[in-house]
Design an enzyme around this catalytic site. Sequence first.
Site, mmCIF file in Angstrom:
data_model
loop_
_atom_site.group_PDB
_atom_site.id
_atom_site.type_symbol
_atom_site.label_atom_id
_atom_site.label_comp_id
_atom_site.label_asym_id
_atom_site.label_seq_id
_atom_site.Cartn_x
_atom_site.Cartn_y
_atom_site.Cartn_z
ATOM 1 N N GLY A 82 2.616 1.818 10.796
ATOM 2 C CA GLY A 82 3.548 2.942 10.661
ATOM 3 C C GLY A 82 4.299 3.296 11.927
ATOM 4 C CG HIS A 114 -5.687 1.714 5.345
ATOM 5 N ND1 HIS A 114 -5.230 2.642 6.256
ATOM 6 C CD2 HIS A 114 -4.659 0.859 5.123
ATOM 7 C CE1 HIS A 114 -3.974 2.341 6.564
ATOM 8 N NE2 HIS A 114 -3.606 1.276 5.891
ATOM 9 C CE LYS A 171 0.390 3.349 4.883
ATOM 10 N NZ LYS A 171 0.175 3.463 6.308
ATOM 11 C CB SER A 198 5.476 -2.154 11.772
ATOM 12 O OG SER A 198 5.039 -0.832 12.048
ATOM 13 C CD GLU A 222 -3.373 -2.863 7.396
ATOM 14 O OE1 GLU A 222 -2.279 -3.103 6.884
ATOM 15 O OE2 GLU A 222 -3.998 -1.800 7.212
ATOM 16 C CG ASN A 263 -1.672 1.229 1.446
ATOM 17 O OD1 ASN A 263 -1.814 2.037 0.522
ATOM 18 N ND2 ASN A 263 -2.209 1.416 2.655
ATOM 19 C CD GLU A 296 -2.831 5.331 6.886
ATOM 20 O OE1 GLU A 296 -2.865 5.428 5.646
ATOM 21 O OE2 GLU A 296 -1.876 4.816 7.502
HETATM 22 C C1 PEP Z 1 -0.655 -0.049 6.104
HETATM 23 O O1 PEP Z 1 -0.729 1.141 5.881
HETATM 24 O O2 PEP Z 1 -1.547 -0.813 5.703
HETATM 25 C C2 PEP Z 1 0.494 -0.536 6.862
HETATM 26 C C3 PEP Z 1 0.446 -1.738 7.333
HETATM 27 O O3 PEP Z 1 1.549 0.338 7.024
HETATM 28 P P1 PEP Z 1 2.997 -0.012 7.658
HETATM 29 O O4 PEP Z 1 3.468 -1.291 7.011
HETATM 30 O O5 PEP Z 1 3.852 1.144 7.331
HETATM 31 O O6 PEP Z 1 2.773 -0.208 9.119
#
Ligand code: PEP
Length: 263
Positions: A180, A102, A12, A220, A174, A10, A104
């Site tokens: 992040g 997601h 973003k 992460s 997630e 992703n 976000e």
């Molecule tokens: C994400 O945005 O779906 C995500 C898992 O980000 P990160 O891997 O940076 O934690």
Amino acid sequence: MSRKPIIAGNWKMNNNSQKSVELIKGLKSGLDDINASLLPEVVVAPVFTSLYAVNEELNKCAYSKIALAAQNCYYQDHGAYTGEISIDMLKDFNMTYIIIGHSERRQYFGETDEMINQKAKAILANGLLPIICCGETLEQREQGITDKHISNQIMQALEGISSEDTAKSVIAYEPIWAIGTGKTCDADEANRVIKMIRETVKNLKGENAANSIRILYGGSVKPETIEEQMAKSDIDGALVGGASLKADSFAKIVKGAMAKASV
Ligand code: PEP
């Protein structure tokens, strides 16, 4: 039951078209030497404005090892919805998946479980596949309501979706506190939550849907964590944010999932 793993990146809100093409070229060359049948499904989700250029780049080979996802969509086909993009429009770019829900989007853009359900239904009706994100906040985890919150998100997201369509769909677990932040969820705990999600799917849509649906972990994920995560019984892949923005680290994550891909 063997499920084909998925490693999805992703991107973003990062990378204009030029940078997106550089990144996809880097990823292509990182995976060049590997026979496609040994790879997990590899998916990238660029920003909307890079989809045309990335798709063109992927089409340069007869057979692309990389599939495309969008990061969002609207569920109506067309009309007076300024700023939105329909699923039919995304199909111009050879799309396979669309990420929905997601954290976000839930947090900053008010995406609700009801909207996520409408999007999931519209994506499937258009012949594409949703990657439905779910996950708890740190506060919810500390209150001991992780499982209740996530099973509720899944119940609402899958409302009115057939068992057959559920089987083809993808869920990404997630934990929001892991996105992040550099803090990954312990692999055993991620596997436990994913098993709980699979049990929820079984209760709602039956055994076949539960055994077929792919459930990814996100939060992460790094080259150093992927092998342990993929070794767990119910983790079918990863949704990767930060580490998907560098071709070499994403290629390493893809390679870290190969042991499960060839089972
Ligand atoms: C994400 O945005 O779906 C995500 C898992 O980000 P990160 O891997 O940076 O934690």
